[in-house]
Design a protein around this motif. Structure first.
Motif, PDB file in Angstrom:
ATOM      1  N   SER A 139       0.837  -1.206   0.000  1.00  0.00           N
ATOM      2  CA  SER A 139       0.000   0.000   0.000  1.00  0.00           C
ATOM      3  C   SER A 139       0.868   1.251   0.000  1.00  0.00           C
ATOM      4  CB  SER A 139      -0.910   0.016   1.237  1.00  0.00           C
ATOM      5  OG  SER A 139      -0.146  -0.119   2.417  1.00  0.00           O
ATOM      6  N   ASN A 140       0.288   2.361  -0.469  1.00  0.00           N
ATOM      7  CA  ASN A 140       1.021   3.624  -0.500  1.00  0.00           C
ATOM      8  C   ASN A 140       1.349   4.126   0.899  1.00  0.00           C
ATOM      9  OD1 ASN A 140       1.080   3.918  -3.342  1.00  0.00           O
ATOM     10  ND2 ASN A 140      -1.009   4.688  -3.338  1.00  0.00           N
ATOM     11  N   GLU A 141       0.504   3.752   1.854  1.00  0.00           N
ATOM     12  CA  GLU A 141       0.755   4.103   3.251  1.00  0.00           C
ATOM     13  C   GLU A 141       0.926   2.834   4.069  1.00  0.00           C
ATOM     14  OE1 GLU A 141      -1.635   7.119   5.190  1.00  0.00           O
ATOM     15  OE2 GLU A 141      -2.505   7.671   3.253  1.00  0.00           O
ATOM     16  N   TRP A 142       1.821   2.899   5.051  1.00  0.00           N
ATOM     17  CA  TRP A 142       2.009   1.801   5.992  1.00  0.00           C
ATOM     18  C   TRP A 142       1.540   2.261   7.355  1.00  0.00           C
ATOM     19  CZ3 TRP A 142       7.677   1.362   3.965  1.00  0.00           C
ATOM     20  CH2 TRP A 142       7.683   0.712   2.728  1.00  0.00           C
ATOM     21  N   ASP A 143       0.771   1.421   8.041  1.00  0.00           N
ATOM     22  CA  ASP A 143       0.240   1.826   9.343  1.00  0.00           C
ATOM     23  C   ASP A 143       1.385   2.103  10.324  1.00  0.00           C
ATOM     24  OD1 ASP A 143       0.535  -0.664  11.315  1.00  0.00           O
ATOM     25  OD2 ASP A 143       0.011  -1.442   9.345  1.00  0.00           O
ATOM     26  N   ASP A 144       1.079   2.820  11.397  1.00  0.00           N
ATOM     27  CA  ASP A 144       2.104   3.313  12.322  1.00  0.00           C
ATOM     28  C   ASP A 144       2.911   2.196  12.973  1.00  0.00           C
ATOM     29  OD1 ASP A 144       1.418   5.918  11.792  1.00  0.00           O
ATOM     30  OD2 ASP A 144       0.140   6.159  13.562  1.00  0.00           O
ATOM     31  N   THR A 145       2.294   1.046  13.192  1.00  0.00           N
ATOM     32  CA  THR A 145       3.016  -0.069  13.805  1.00  0.00           C
ATOM     33  C   THR A 145       3.918  -0.757  12.791  1.00  0.00           C
ATOM     34  OG1 THR A 145       1.163  -0.425  15.322  1.00  0.00           O
ATOM     35  CG2 THR A 145       2.758  -2.214  15.108  1.00  0.00           C
ATOM     36  N   THR A 146       3.356  -1.103  11.646  1.00  0.00           N
ATOM     37  CA  THR A 146       4.117  -1.815  10.622  1.00  0.00           C
ATOM     38  C   THR A 146       5.325  -1.021  10.140  1.00  0.00           C
ATOM     39  OG1 THR A 146       2.119  -2.954   9.849  1.00  0.00           O
ATOM     40  CG2 THR A 146       3.984  -2.866   8.328  1.00  0.00           C
ATOM     41  N   LYS A 147       5.150   0.276   9.904  1.00  0.00           N
ATOM     42  CA  LYS A 147       6.202   1.069   9.257  1.00  0.00           C
ATOM     43  C   LYS A 147       7.476   1.219  10.082  1.00  0.00           C
ATOM     44  CE  LYS A 147       4.598   5.702  10.641  1.00  0.00           C
ATOM     45  NZ  LYS A 147       3.991   6.964  10.122  1.00  0.00           N
ATOM     46  N   LYS A 148       7.432   0.811  11.343  1.00  0.00           N
ATOM     47  CA  LYS A 148       8.636   0.903  12.166  1.00  0.00           C
ATOM     48  C   LYS A 148       9.727  -0.061  11.705  1.00  0.00           C
ATOM     49  CE  LYS A 148       9.029   3.100  15.478  1.00  0.00           C
ATOM     50  NZ  LYS A 148       9.564   4.457  15.728  1.00  0.00           N
ATOM     51  N   PRO A 313      -1.416  -5.744  13.073  1.00  0.00           N
ATOM     52  CA  PRO A 313      -0.034  -5.468  12.662  1.00  0.00           C
ATOM     53  C   PRO A 313       0.945  -5.971  13.706  1.00  0.00           C
ATOM     54  CG  PRO A 313      -0.919  -3.517  13.686  1.00  0.00           C
ATOM     55  CD  PRO A 313      -2.039  -4.531  13.669  1.00  0.00           C
ATOM     56  N   GLN A 314       2.218  -5.893  13.363  1.00  0.00           N
ATOM     57  CA  GLN A 314       3.208  -6.363  14.307  1.00  0.00           C
ATOM     58  C   GLN A 314       4.392  -5.416  14.411  1.00  0.00           C
ATOM     59  OE1 GLN A 314       5.495  -9.935  12.996  1.00  0.00           O
ATOM     60  NE2 GLN A 314       4.000  -9.960  11.323  1.00  0.00           N
TER      61      GLN A 314
END
Length: 339
Positions: A139-148, A313-314
């Motif tokens: 996806s164009n955006e990654w959720d706050d947890t995943t993007k770490k 998410p993780q």
């Protein structure tokens, strides 16, 4: 001591290979989606042949999977390796890997990919990253947890990385869902828990993965925890983390008993268990019963329903890194030090 890969730089190269399962033709769009997202962000991507095929529970024959992975592990032009996802029988390639020729580089994933991550860290002392899969990054955006995960891949030795528990998690998988704006449908409030309901703080060297596959490494050269402690982390306790993908409560209990009897939980500080879609109770026996009995036997504190594994998410946990995990009132924080 633990060796940390060089940080992934802007414009660096991501290697995509499938050491476990490949992606069937009808799902190639989610594979290409993940690949394209890295290209959009300015990275180079080198994709092997194995991600595009899957037959008899594997992307290809063991010798082919191992050869492609060996090539990427030894290629100095590839900075990071991210398999499309996990699978079932990665462990059959372990004897074919060229362990003494592995170049330290970040490898990211979970599920059966954790079989590889765990073995590399235990066998070589090279840190590995237990986190999201490639297909979940489409996806164009990654959720706050995943993007770490990017903080980890771009972190250098000596870095400190902070993460917190998610606000919500996804209760059901749907690979047909179009990202809006994320791949995951975060629909259920997250709550990390402790066995006694009290606040908990645990410190130690992180090590773990998917218990369904890791339990099968017991007694093999790829899971000699005593040797790992003595050679790479002689002065530290291990902070274990596990997630249960498919096991019933009694399957799960037999697995943790096996690890306990084998001595894995000696010189350890605690255990974190991820949320699970599995854990079906058997004659009234639950996974909570299993964890309570394990804690009583080992004397170790346990946290559970953590952001780890097959219920996204993780957070991204680095095998070998020093960590401080705090859990209180359903919320959690994870501080990792790459040293």
């Amino acid at each position: 001591m633990i060796r940390y890969p060089k940080p992934l730089k802007a414009g660096g190269t991501i290697g995509i290979t499938a050491p476990s399962s490949g992606v069937p033709k009808e799902l190639h769009s989610i594979l290409t989606g993940g690949i394209e997202q890295f290209k959009k962000r300015g990275f180079q991507v080198e994709v092997g042949k194995t991600p595009w095929t899957n037959e008899k529970a594997a992307s290809a024959e063991a010798i082919i999977r191992a050869a492609e992975l060996n090539s990427m592990l030894q290629n100095s032009n590839i900075d990071t390796i991210i398999p499309p996802w996990g699978g079932e029988i990665l462990m059959e390639i372990l004897p074919i890997l060229q362990w003494d020729r592995i170049q330290p580089k970040w490898i990211l994933g979970y599920s059966d990919t954790s079989t590889l991550l765990f073995s590399i860290t235990v066998m070589t002392g090279i840190a590995t990253a237990h986190g999201t899969n490639l297909i979940d990054l489409r996806s164009n955006e990654w959720d706050d947890t995943t993007k770490k995960f990017m903080d980890v891949l771009m972190g250098s030795e000596g870095s400190t990385i902070f993460q917190t528990s998610s606000e919500k998690y996804q209760s059901k998988w749907n690979h047909d869902k179009e990202p809006n704006p994320y791949v995951f449908e975060l629909d259920t409030p997250t709550s990390w828990k402790t066995l006694d309901g009290k606040p908990l703080q645990i410190d130690g060297r992180l090590l773990g993965g998917c218990i369904d596959t890791l339990q099968n490494l017991v007694g093999t050269p790829y899971a000699d925890i005593k040797a790992f402690r003595e050679k790479y982390v002689p002065d530290d306790k291990i902070l274990w983390y596990f997630e249960n993908c498919e096991m019933s409560a009694t399957d799960f209990y037999r697995s943790v008993l096996q690890l306990h009897y084998t001595g894995w939980f000696e010189q350890s500080s605690g255990i974190i268990f991820g949320r699970t879609p599995a854990g079906k109770k058997v004659e009234g026996f639950t996974t909570w019963d299993a964890m309570e009995r394990l804690s009583q036997m080992t004397g170790l504190p346990i946290a559970y329903d953590a952001d780890i594994g097959h219920v996204p998410p993780q957070i991204t946990l680095v095998n070998g890194a020093k960590a401080e995990v705090k859990v209180e009132n359903g919320h959690a924080s994870v501080k990792m030090e790459l040293k």
